[in-house]
Scaffold this motif. Sequence first.
Motif, mmCIF file in Angstrom:
data_model
loop_
_atom_site.group_PDB
_atom_site.id
_atom_site.type_symbol
_atom_site.label_atom_id
_atom_site.label_comp_id
_atom_site.label_asym_id
_atom_site.label_seq_id
_atom_site.Cartn_x
_atom_site.Cartn_y
_atom_site.Cartn_z
ATOM 1 N N THR A 21 -62.791 -7.012 -77.952
ATOM 2 C CA THR A 21 -62.926 -6.097 -76.812
ATOM 3 C C THR A 21 -62.314 -4.755 -77.210
ATOM 4 O O THR A 21 -61.360 -4.689 -77.981
ATOM 5 C CB THR A 21 -62.214 -6.641 -75.564
ATOM 6 N N LYS A 22 -62.899 -3.716 -76.685
ATOM 7 C CA LYS A 22 -62.423 -2.367 -77.027
ATOM 8 C C LYS A 22 -62.164 -1.600 -75.737
ATOM 9 O O LYS A 22 -62.810 -1.833 -74.719
ATOM 10 C CB LYS A 22 -63.486 -1.612 -77.830
ATOM 11 N N GLU A 23 -61.256 -0.707 -75.836
ATOM 12 C CA GLU A 23 -60.963 0.113 -74.661
ATOM 13 C C GLU A 23 -60.860 1.565 -75.077
ATOM 14 O O GLU A 23 -60.247 1.880 -76.097
ATOM 15 C CB GLU A 23 -59.606 -0.285 -74.050
ATOM 16 N N GLY A 24 -61.454 2.392 -74.298
ATOM 17 C CA GLY A 24 -61.269 3.810 -74.538
ATOM 18 C C GLY A 24 -60.131 4.274 -73.655
ATOM 19 O O GLY A 24 -60.145 4.050 -72.454
ATOM 20 N N ALA A 25 -59.147 4.869 -74.269
ATOM 21 C CA ALA A 25 -58.059 5.399 -73.453
ATOM 22 C C ALA A 25 -58.489 6.770 -72.945
ATOM 23 O O ALA A 25 -59.323 7.426 -73.555
ATOM 24 C CB ALA A 25 -56.801 5.516 -74.295
ATOM 25 N N VAL A 26 -57.914 7.142 -71.825
ATOM 26 C CA VAL A 26 -58.276 8.457 -71.293
ATOM 27 C C VAL A 26 -57.373 9.503 -71.944
ATOM 28 O O VAL A 26 -56.149 9.414 -71.897
ATOM 29 C CB VAL A 26 -58.155 8.488 -69.766
ATOM 30 N N THR A 27 -58.005 10.420 -72.611
ATOM 31 C CA THR A 27 -57.262 11.483 -73.293
ATOM 32 C C THR A 27 -57.667 12.827 -72.685
ATOM 33 O O THR A 27 -58.364 12.855 -71.674
ATOM 34 C CB THR A 27 -57.594 11.473 -74.792
ATOM 35 N N MET A 28 -57.267 13.888 -73.309
ATOM 36 C CA MET A 28 -57.535 15.198 -72.715
ATOM 37 C C MET A 28 -58.316 16.105 -73.662
ATOM 38 O O MET A 28 -58.227 15.987 -74.883
ATOM 39 C CB MET A 28 -56.206 15.910 -72.384
ATOM 40 N N SER A 29 -59.042 16.964 -73.033
ATOM 41 C CA SER A 29 -59.677 18.051 -73.773
ATOM 42 C C SER A 29 -59.348 19.330 -73.024
ATOM 43 O O SER A 29 -59.312 19.355 -71.802
ATOM 44 C CB SER A 29 -61.191 17.843 -73.792
ATOM 45 N N TYR A 30 -59.053 20.360 -73.761
ATOM 46 C CA TYR A 30 -58.886 21.637 -73.095
ATOM 47 C C TYR A 30 -59.461 22.738 -73.982
ATOM 48 O O TYR A 30 -59.558 22.560 -75.203
ATOM 49 C CB TYR A 30 -57.423 21.920 -72.738
ATOM 50 N N GLY A 31 -59.865 23.782 -73.356
ATOM 51 C CA GLY A 31 -60.468 24.832 -74.162
ATOM 52 C C GLY A 31 -60.897 26.007 -73.315
ATOM 53 O O GLY A 31 -60.573 26.120 -72.139
ATOM 54 N N ILE A 32 -61.643 26.871 -73.944
ATOM 55 C CA ILE A 32 -62.115 28.066 -73.254
ATOM 56 C C ILE A 32 -63.549 28.333 -73.702
ATOM 57 O O ILE A 32 -63.911 28.066 -74.850
ATOM 58 C CB ILE A 32 -61.181 29.273 -73.522
ATOM 59 N N GLY A 33 -64.338 28.787 -72.752
ATOM 60 C CA GLY A 33 -65.736 29.054 -73.066
ATOM 61 C C GLY A 33 -66.151 30.397 -72.523
ATOM 62 O O GLY A 33 -65.490 30.967 -71.656
ATOM 63 N N GLY A 34 -67.231 30.873 -73.050
ATOM 64 C CA GLY A 34 -67.795 32.113 -72.535
ATOM 65 C C GLY A 34 -69.277 31.888 -72.321
ATOM 66 O O GLY A 34 -69.890 31.071 -73.007
ATOM 67 N N SER A 35 -69.835 32.586 -71.346
ATOM 68 C CA SER A 35 -71.268 32.419 -71.160
ATOM 69 C C SER A 35 -71.912 33.770 -70.898
ATOM 70 O O SER A 35 -71.265 34.710 -70.438
ATOM 71 C CB SER A 35 -71.571 31.460 -70.018
ATOM 72 N N TYR A 36 -73.183 33.817 -71.209
ATOM 73 C CA TYR A 36 -73.965 35.030 -70.984
ATOM 74 C C TYR A 36 -75.161 34.659 -70.123
ATOM 75 O O TYR A 36 -75.903 33.732 -70.446
ATOM 76 C CB TYR A 36 -74.446 35.611 -72.312
ATOM 77 N N ALA A 37 -75.317 35.354 -69.012
ATOM 78 C CA ALA A 37 -76.426 35.061 -68.106
ATOM 79 C C ALA A 37 -77.676 35.792 -68.578
ATOM 80 O O ALA A 37 -77.744 37.012 -68.542
ATOM 81 C CB ALA A 37 -76.074 35.487 -66.694
ATOM 82 N N VAL A 38 -78.645 35.033 -69.056
ATOM 83 C CA VAL A 38 -79.909 35.628 -69.478
ATOM 84 C C VAL A 38 -80.639 36.143 -68.251
ATOM 85 O O VAL A 38 -81.176 37.229 -68.216
ATOM 86 C CB VAL A 38 -80.780 34.592 -70.218
ATOM 87 N N ASN A 39 -80.651 35.324 -67.206
ATOM 88 C CA ASN A 39 -81.114 35.766 -65.903
ATOM 89 C C ASN A 39 -80.266 35.037 -64.865
ATOM 90 O O ASN A 39 -79.268 34.413 -65.224
ATOM 91 C CB ASN A 39 -82.627 35.541 -65.731
ATOM 92 N N THR A 40 -80.680 35.100 -63.622
ATOM 93 C CA THR A 40 -79.805 34.512 -62.599
ATOM 94 C C THR A 40 -79.719 32.997 -62.734
ATOM 95 O O THR A 40 -78.803 32.379 -62.232
ATOM 96 C CB THR A 40 -80.299 34.858 -61.185
ATOM 97 N N ARG A 41 -80.675 32.393 -63.420
ATOM 98 C CA ARG A 41 -80.641 30.942 -63.514
ATOM 99 C C ARG A 41 -80.192 30.415 -64.872
ATOM 100 O O ARG A 41 -79.639 29.335 -64.970
ATOM 101 C CB ARG A 41 -82.024 30.374 -63.203
#
Lengths: 182, 503
Positions: B296-316
Amino acid sequence: MGLEQLIEQCKKNDAKAQSQIYKLYASKLFSLSLKYSRNHAEAEDNLQDAFVTIFKKIGQFENKGSLEGWMKRVTINTALQRYRTTGVFNIVGEEHIEDTVVEIDDDDLKMDFLLKIIQDLPDKYRLVFNLYAMDDYSHKEISEMLDISIGTSKSNLARARQILKQKIEDHQKAQPKHSNGQ
Amino acid sequence: MDNKKHIDRIFKEKLKNFEAVPDDAIWENIHQQLHEDKRKRRIVPLWWKVAGVAAVLALLFTLATKFITQNAIDPIGNGVNVVNTNNDTNENPDANGNDLKHSLKDADATKTANTSNPNGVIQNTPTEQVVKITVGTATASNGENRFATNAKNENGNSVVSKNHRSKNQNNGDVTISKVEKENAVADGSKTDMNALSDIKTTENQNIKNTSKQIVNPIENQNNVAVTDAFEKLEDILTKEEETIEDAIAKVEEANSNDDVMEKQPNRWNVSPNVSPIYFGSLGKGSSLDEQFINNTKEGAVTMSYGIGGSYAVNTRLKIRAGINKVAMEHATNDVLVFNSIDQSSGAKGTISNLSANANGQRMTYLSEENLNKDATPVIMNSTPNSTISQRLGFVEIPLEVEYALVNKKLAVNAIGGFSALIADRNEIYAVSGGQEMLIGEANNINAMSYSANLGLGVNYNISEKIKLNVEPTFKYQINTFSKSAGDFRPYFIGVYTGFSYKF
């Protein structure tokens, strides 16, 4: 670059040429907008809308008449359009005022003051007064442009003159020292 | 009294030279309006392309599925006799009686000899007619039917022309299914006409291609009839296409209205995020050793953190990228770990994908799953079970697109893309009774791997500038492990939460 070349460039949506045309005519069209609008802010809106229309429709301008005349017509139409949509002309059963000659002292009336009292006129009077007195449209043309009867156009003009006269006289009374100047 | 003037004249004279200089901002606005429009116009064709690609993929997929299914169900007779197929349909004449086989019958009447051809090439060789129908079979890979017709007519009466003339008299639907029938015949598979009618829409494209492939010059009346028939077919198809185009146009209009309503000069977003990470495997397998496949295997709950940037090509549509630090932990239960005095148990005692450190080398690792408890020493049975905990860390660089499904104050987005994962932590621990011991590191972690990402984002606009984001995302890992045992298909799930700031 000649005007014709500028127009050709504008037809290609060339930003530089558009900027040049704007620089050449902005102040003329802005003063026109000021006369047809209620206030400064509305005139700015009108100028902006007019120029956008001008540059979008410049392809329709044929080099027959003057560019300035065409641009003025677009600017005036833009102003009229504004009121057409708000429905200020849909007034029925208005009493017709007879046109009488309105004369006043040609005092040292300030430009700003005159502009202010034009802007303060009710929309329908301001537009007719501007079109007839300032921009030389006939009552027939005005009636077509505003979709009103010739009679209404005439009475609106007469009413506008009366209001303006009254305001000038009031102004002159308030400043008696200028009334007999020179 | 000389001063008295007509009021019109006063105004005209006084305001004649009146000029007012407008604010510079007005030109800025005008310029923006004129040239923003240009940018918008560019977006539309781009969107068309994206939509087009999606539509084509969907179409091909549908076609491929249909053909694969048909081929699987129906026994394929290579070189099915065309005449027989038509005779089958002969028993079900359509309402107008203008069926394919009628024309074939006519053709028979002119003593046409039909010969079937195992390669799918059907040749009618009458005494004075040469009618050749060459048919390419559909391939499952692109699901495309090619159908080229060469009609050379010498006595003015060809099978092809009759076929199409009779079809022409039917309504469009019937016409289409007929041509499908032909395509199906061309495939050499026994075809269920109803099934084919279902995929009529997708077939239309084929028919259109077919029509376009008629390149032979038209020489006589009957061929003109063929052309007419094809033209009518094209008309029908064009109409259908138009309605599709209309629909697309409406959607676009709606989109562009959105654009007008929500003029967004702010296209850039920056969004820090944090997420709990659950690491698991889709299949039953182990990244460590084949002896642990069934543990049996278990995935422990760990963390991810980071920063992202996005560019809106259009409103959607937004394109986004970022950088995240991701930790993952995966535990394999029921492992016996003990100091190995000798390897006398006979069972495999090592972990193949472990580069053990000094501690690790001293130990023996056995999966309890593989032990016969009756046959093992008592000491083994009494040893408390340990867990092998694999802890990995990655620097994740996601590149994703985000498409707004709902574009309101509470927005819902579909997110898709991939991430590059750069391994930066690699540790394996033995955990027993609350005690942990570092036993080494995995030797099967690729320094660089990838994941395919799919998520659903919910954004809430707190203000014009700030949005709250919650994005449950599934990331399927590709080649993270250079080797693994069993069906080990790792993935991780995160609920990326954060806010984004528009600027």
